[in-house]
Write a protein that holds these residues in place. Structure first.
Motif, mmCIF file in Angstrom:
data_model
loop_
_atom_site.group_PDB
_atom_site.id
_atom_site.type_symbol
_atom_site.label_atom_id
_atom_site.label_comp_id
_atom_site.label_asym_id
_atom_site.label_seq_id
_atom_site.Cartn_x
_atom_site.Cartn_y
_atom_site.Cartn_z
ATOM 1 N N ASP A 9 0.806 -1.224 0.000
ATOM 2 C CA ASP A 9 0.000 0.000 0.000
ATOM 3 C C ASP A 9 0.841 1.277 0.000
ATOM 4 O OD1 ASP A 9 -2.317 -1.532 0.060
ATOM 5 O OD2 ASP A 9 -2.388 -1.539 2.257
ATOM 6 N N ILE A 10 2.123 1.155 0.288
ATOM 7 C CA ILE A 10 2.978 2.339 0.413
ATOM 8 C C ILE A 10 3.143 3.092 -0.909
ATOM 9 C CG2 ILE A 10 5.320 3.124 0.970
ATOM 10 C CD1 ILE A 10 5.363 1.000 3.205
ATOM 11 N N PRO A 11 3.344 2.421 -2.031
ATOM 12 C CA PRO A 11 3.521 3.187 -3.274
ATOM 13 C C PRO A 11 2.344 4.122 -3.591
ATOM 14 C CG PRO A 11 4.291 0.957 -3.595
ATOM 15 C CD PRO A 11 3.598 0.995 -2.243
ATOM 16 N N ALA A 12 1.123 3.706 -3.322
ATOM 17 C CA ALA A 12 -0.040 4.571 -3.578
ATOM 18 C C ALA A 12 -0.004 5.796 -2.677
ATOM 19 C CB ALA A 12 -1.333 3.790 -3.377
ATOM 20 N N ALA A 13 0.402 5.605 -1.425
ATOM 21 C CA ALA A 13 0.509 6.736 -0.500
ATOM 22 C C ALA A 13 1.602 7.699 -0.964
ATOM 23 C CB ALA A 13 0.795 6.228 0.910
ATOM 24 N N LEU A 14 2.727 7.154 -1.402
ATOM 25 C CA LEU A 14 3.812 8.007 -1.894
ATOM 26 C C LEU A 14 3.378 8.801 -3.117
ATOM 27 C CD1 LEU A 14 6.894 5.615 -1.489
ATOM 28 C CD2 LEU A 14 6.319 7.628 -0.103
ATOM 29 N N GLU A 15 2.551 8.200 -3.943
ATOM 30 C CA GLU A 15 2.055 8.905 -5.118
ATOM 31 C C GLU A 15 1.166 10.083 -4.702
ATOM 32 O OE1 GLU A 15 -0.617 7.940 -9.073
ATOM 33 O OE2 GLU A 15 0.650 6.350 -8.260
ATOM 34 N N ILE A 22 8.663 14.634 3.701
ATOM 35 C CA ILE A 22 9.522 13.493 4.016
ATOM 36 C C ILE A 22 8.607 12.402 4.580
ATOM 37 C CG2 ILE A 22 11.356 12.659 5.545
ATOM 38 C CD1 ILE A 22 12.542 15.510 5.390
ATOM 39 N N VAL A 23 8.739 11.193 4.074
ATOM 40 C CA VAL A 23 7.826 10.111 4.436
ATOM 41 C C VAL A 23 8.544 9.065 5.277
ATOM 42 C CG1 VAL A 23 6.285 8.324 3.557
ATOM 43 C CG2 VAL A 23 6.517 10.488 2.328
ATOM 44 N N GLU A 24 7.950 8.779 6.428
ATOM 45 C CA GLU A 24 8.468 7.761 7.344
ATOM 46 C C GLU A 24 7.506 6.586 7.392
ATOM 47 O OE1 GLU A 24 9.465 7.181 12.117
ATOM 48 O OE2 GLU A 24 8.991 9.166 11.325
ATOM 49 N N ALA A 25 8.029 5.389 7.301
ATOM 50 C CA ALA A 25 7.235 4.170 7.469
ATOM 51 C C ALA A 25 7.552 3.586 8.838
ATOM 52 C CB ALA A 25 7.555 3.157 6.375
ATOM 53 N N SER A 26 6.518 3.193 9.553
ATOM 54 C CA SER A 26 6.714 2.569 10.859
ATOM 55 C C SER A 26 5.580 1.585 11.098
ATOM 56 C CB SER A 26 6.742 3.627 11.969
ATOM 57 O OG SER A 26 5.473 4.231 12.099
ATOM 58 N N GLY A 27 5.748 0.775 12.108
ATOM 59 C CA GLY A 27 4.739 -0.217 12.441
ATOM 60 C C GLY A 27 4.939 -1.489 11.645
ATOM 61 N N ASN A 30 10.284 -5.094 10.852
ATOM 62 C CA ASN A 30 11.214 -6.018 11.508
ATOM 63 C C ASN A 30 12.189 -6.537 10.458
ATOM 64 O OD1 ASN A 30 9.943 -8.288 10.162
ATOM 65 N ND2 ASN A 30 8.274 -8.093 11.647
ATOM 66 N N ALA A 31 13.035 -7.448 10.855
ATOM 67 C CA ALA A 31 14.064 -7.952 9.938
ATOM 68 C C ALA A 31 13.462 -8.593 8.687
ATOM 69 C CB ALA A 31 14.964 -8.952 10.656
ATOM 70 N N ALA A 32 12.264 -9.149 8.817
ATOM 71 C CA ALA A 32 11.631 -9.812 7.679
ATOM 72 C C ALA A 32 10.964 -8.834 6.712
ATOM 73 C CB ALA A 32 10.604 -10.821 8.175
ATOM 74 N N ALA A 38 11.875 -0.729 2.431
ATOM 75 C CA ALA A 38 12.902 0.161 1.879
ATOM 76 C C ALA A 38 12.781 0.280 0.361
ATOM 77 C CB ALA A 38 14.286 -0.331 2.268
ATOM 78 N N GLU A 39 12.436 -0.816 -0.283
ATOM 79 C CA GLU A 39 12.316 -0.812 -1.743
ATOM 80 C C GLU A 39 11.178 0.062 -2.253
ATOM 81 O OE1 GLU A 39 12.045 -4.989 -2.626
ATOM 82 O OE2 GLU A 39 14.205 -5.287 -2.348
ATOM 83 N N THR A 40 10.253 0.455 -1.369
ATOM 84 C CA THR A 40 9.135 1.308 -1.798
ATOM 85 C C THR A 40 9.573 2.733 -2.053
ATOM 86 O OG1 THR A 40 8.473 1.947 0.445
ATOM 87 C CG2 THR A 40 7.490 -0.085 -0.474
ATOM 88 N N GLY A 41 10.690 3.158 -1.442
ATOM 89 C CA GLY A 41 11.183 4.511 -1.647
ATOM 90 C C GLY A 41 10.866 5.490 -0.538
ATOM 91 N N VAL A 42 10.390 5.001 0.614
ATOM 92 C CA VAL A 42 10.166 5.916 1.735
ATOM 93 C C VAL A 42 11.497 6.526 2.144
ATOM 94 C CG1 VAL A 42 8.106 4.733 2.595
ATOM 95 C CG2 VAL A 42 10.354 4.073 3.462
#
Length: 66
Positions: A9-15, A22-27, A30-32, A38-42
């Motif tokens: 869902d992140i790419p739609a939000a970034l659009e 500046i966009v931060e992803a949280s929640g 984890n390592a998985a 990161a690959e989404t571009g946040v």
């Protein structure tokens, strides 16, 4: 801040944000999941997993003088 967004869902939000903040992803970070997020571009990724999900170890610093 995109909190608890699924990576899909992140790419739609970034659009919608369109570089205006500046966009931060949280929640649920984890390592998985961190690489996929990161690959989404946040711009920033924050994770509480490094503190609340870490396994404790018993570490002693004994010193012998003599």
């Amino acid at each position: 801040m995109l909190d608890n967004f699924a990576p899909a869902d992140i790419p739609a939000a970034l659009e919608l944000i369109d570089g205006q903040a500046i966009v931060e992803a949280s929640g649920n970070v984890n390592a998985a999941t961190v690489a996929e997020i990161a690959e989404t571009g946040v711009d920033i990724i924050s994770s509480g997993a490094i503190t609340h999900s870490v396994a404790a170890i018993d570490l002693g610093l004994d010193m012998v003088i003599g």
